[in-house]
Design a protein around this motif. Structure first.
Motif, PDB file in Angstrom:
ATOM      1  N   ALA A  79       0.893  -1.387   0.036  1.00  0.00           N
ATOM      2  CA  ALA A  79      -0.059   0.024   0.277  1.00  0.00           C
ATOM      3  C   ALA A  79       0.889   1.269  -0.050  1.00  0.00           C
ATOM      4  O   ALA A  79       1.684   1.336   0.888  1.00  0.00           O
ATOM      5  CB  ALA A  79      -0.739   0.066   1.331  1.00  0.00           C
ATOM      6  N   LEU A  80       0.574   2.322  -0.888  1.00  0.00           N
ATOM      7  CA  LEU A  80       1.245   3.412  -0.692  1.00  0.00           C
ATOM      8  C   LEU A  80       0.368   4.293  -0.158  1.00  0.00           C
ATOM      9  O   LEU A  80      -0.691   4.529  -0.615  1.00  0.00           O
ATOM     10  CB  LEU A  80       1.662   3.949  -2.379  1.00  0.00           C
ATOM     11  N   VAL A  81       0.959   5.138   0.844  1.00  0.00           N
ATOM     12  CA  VAL A  81       0.394   5.958   1.882  1.00  0.00           C
ATOM     13  C   VAL A  81       0.557   7.314   1.754  1.00  0.00           C
ATOM     14  O   VAL A  81       1.840   7.435   1.736  1.00  0.00           O
ATOM     15  CB  VAL A  81       0.114   5.305   2.932  1.00  0.00           C
ATOM     16  N   GLU A  82      -0.175   8.281   2.212  1.00  0.00           N
ATOM     17  CA  GLU A  82       0.543   9.754   2.303  1.00  0.00           C
ATOM     18  C   GLU A  82       1.194   9.652   3.443  1.00  0.00           C
ATOM     19  O   GLU A  82       0.916   8.921   4.618  1.00  0.00           O
ATOM     20  CB  GLU A  82      -0.646  10.683   2.163  1.00  0.00           C
ATOM     21  N   GLY A  83       2.178  10.488   3.494  1.00  0.00           N
ATOM     22  CA  GLY A  83       2.934  10.999   4.853  1.00  0.00           C
ATOM     23  C   GLY A  83       4.127   9.805   5.063  1.00  0.00           C
ATOM     24  O   GLY A  83       4.094   8.901   4.127  1.00  0.00           O
ATOM     25  N   ARG A  84       5.198  10.274   5.954  1.00  0.00           N
ATOM     26  CA  ARG A  84       6.175   9.320   6.212  1.00  0.00           C
ATOM     27  C   ARG A  84       5.457   8.523   7.426  1.00  0.00           C
ATOM     28  O   ARG A  84       5.409   9.246   8.397  1.00  0.00           O
ATOM     29  CB  ARG A  84       7.082  10.319   6.748  1.00  0.00           C
ATOM     30  N   VAL A  85       5.644   7.410   7.290  1.00  0.00           N
ATOM     31  CA  VAL A  85       5.266   6.607   8.399  1.00  0.00           C
ATOM     32  C   VAL A  85       6.792   5.884   8.915  1.00  0.00           C
ATOM     33  O   VAL A  85       7.700   5.497   8.071  1.00  0.00           O
ATOM     34  CB  VAL A  85       4.531   5.219   7.944  1.00  0.00           C
ATOM     35  N   SER A  86       6.992   6.335  10.195  1.00  0.00           N
ATOM     36  CA  SER A  86       8.157   6.069  10.630  1.00  0.00           C
ATOM     37  C   SER A  86       8.675   4.277  11.200  1.00  0.00           C
ATOM     38  O   SER A  86       9.742   3.979  11.776  1.00  0.00           O
ATOM     39  CB  SER A  86       8.777   6.888  11.636  1.00  0.00           C
ATOM     40  N   ALA A  87       7.631   3.900  11.634  1.00  0.00           N
ATOM     41  CA  ALA A  87       7.781   2.741  12.435  1.00  0.00           C
ATOM     42  C   ALA A  87       6.530   1.808  12.001  1.00  0.00           C
ATOM     43  O   ALA A  87       5.505   1.869  11.377  1.00  0.00           O
ATOM     44  CB  ALA A  87       7.693   2.829  13.808  1.00  0.00           C
ATOM     45  N   GLU A  88       6.734   0.432  12.384  1.00  0.00           N
ATOM     46  CA  GLU A  88       5.724  -0.449  12.138  1.00  0.00           C
ATOM     47  C   GLU A  88       4.511  -0.410  13.151  1.00  0.00           C
ATOM     48  O   GLU A  88       4.845   0.260  14.191  1.00  0.00           O
ATOM     49  CB  GLU A  88       6.192  -2.026  12.186  1.00  0.00           C
ATOM     50  N   GLY A  89       3.356  -0.814  13.030  1.00  0.00           N
ATOM     51  CA  GLY A  89       2.330  -0.820  13.803  1.00  0.00           C
ATOM     52  C   GLY A  89       1.305  -1.532  13.680  1.00  0.00           C
ATOM     53  O   GLY A  89       1.295  -2.327  12.603  1.00  0.00           O
ATOM     54  N   VAL A  90       0.305  -1.580  14.610  1.00  0.00           N
ATOM     55  CA  VAL A  90      -1.103  -2.285  14.259  1.00  0.00           C
ATOM     56  C   VAL A  90      -2.222  -1.499  14.691  1.00  0.00           C
ATOM     57  O   VAL A  90      -2.238  -0.413  15.488  1.00  0.00           O
ATOM     58  CB  VAL A  90      -0.986  -3.529  15.462  1.00  0.00           C
ATOM     59  N   VAL A  91      -3.261  -1.512  13.941  1.00  0.00           N
ATOM     60  CA  VAL A  91      -4.735  -1.074  14.186  1.00  0.00           C
ATOM     61  C   VAL A  91      -5.475  -2.046  14.519  1.00  0.00           C
ATOM     62  O   VAL A  91      -5.695  -2.936  13.564  1.00  0.00           O
ATOM     63  CB  VAL A  91      -4.963  -0.157  12.790  1.00  0.00           C
ATOM     64  N   ASP A  92      -6.106  -2.146  15.678  1.00  0.00           N
ATOM     65  CA  ASP A  92      -6.874  -3.342  16.374  1.00  0.00           C
ATOM     66  C   ASP A  92      -8.112  -2.630  16.607  1.00  0.00           C
ATOM     67  O   ASP A  92      -8.265  -2.430  17.770  1.00  0.00           O
ATOM     68  CB  ASP A  92      -6.132  -4.067  17.155  1.00  0.00           C
ATOM     69  N   LEU A  93      -8.936  -2.149  15.756  1.00  0.00           N
ATOM     70  CA  LEU A  93     -10.077  -1.695  16.090  1.00  0.00           C
ATOM     71  C   LEU A  93     -11.271  -2.186  15.175  1.00  0.00           C
ATOM     72  O   LEU A  93     -11.080  -2.350  14.055  1.00  0.00           O
ATOM     73  CB  LEU A  93     -10.026  -0.178  15.707  1.00  0.00           C
ATOM     74  N   PRO A  94     -12.493  -2.353  15.709  1.00  0.00           N
ATOM     75  CA  PRO A  94     -13.709  -2.827  14.971  1.00  0.00           C
ATOM     76  C   PRO A  94     -14.166  -2.157  13.980  1.00  0.00           C
ATOM     77  O   PRO A  94     -13.827  -0.856  13.777  1.00  0.00           O
ATOM     78  CB  PRO A  94     -14.578  -3.240  15.802  1.00  0.00           C
TER      79      PRO A  94
END
Length: 175
Positions: A33-48
């Protein structure tokens, strides 16, 4: 508009097996996925997620600010991401989900402020004109699926390279 792999069963027994594997989280789906902005680290979105209250084409992330209508069913959703490459004002992410709900990756990434490039539905940015390439869809590619074989149970790994139009965008951004 997502390109890449789609898992399809060729018979009822395979369908039953793949559904069971999907429900238990034994099917791993990976995306680029190409996303806007600079993502600096790995992460998790765990939301319903739930169907969007005002736009039936969309879903929305359930937070304390979302008021659910009585009887609305929430769908548990977990999206893991890591940086594949920083590309100027954009970031190419490797995204992984086990059980994906409709638009999960798109909604989760937009929720954390990193909408997909070209994703008008979730307010993603367009590519800069000076890049010299246009994108007629969002930049999301199903690049890998790992699942247990329906009869043997052995892991099957299938991959798909970026299509030319998306590879061209990455190439231009790398320059």
């Amino acid at each position: 508009d997502t390109s890449g792999l789609v898992l399809v069963a060729r018979n009822k027994a395979a369908l039953k097996s793949l559904r069971k594997a999907s429900k238990s989280g034994d099917v791993q789906k990976r995306y680029l996925a190409l996303v806007e902005g600079r993502v600096s680290a790995e992460g998790v979105v765990d939301l319903p997620l739930v169907p969007h209250r005002k736009d039936p084409r969309r879903v929305e992330v359930v937070t304390e600010h979302v008021r659910l209508r009585a009887g609305t069913k929430t769908h548990e959703a977990r999206t893991e991401y890591r940086v594949a490459r920083a590309l100027g004002d954009f970031t190419l992410l490797e995204v992984e989900v086990a059980r994906a709900f409709r638009h999960q990756v798109r909604a989760h990434l937009a929720h954390i402020g990193h909408a997909l490039v070209g994703d008008a539905l979730y307010r993603g940015p367009s590519l800069p004109e000076e890049l010299g390439v246009t994108l007629t869809r969002h930049f999301l590619h199903a690049s890998e699926v790992v699942f247990p074989h329906p009869t043997s149970g052995e892991p099957v790994r299938v991959t798909s390279p970026l299509p030319d139009e998306l590879a061209q965008v990455v190439g231009r951004l790398r320059q």
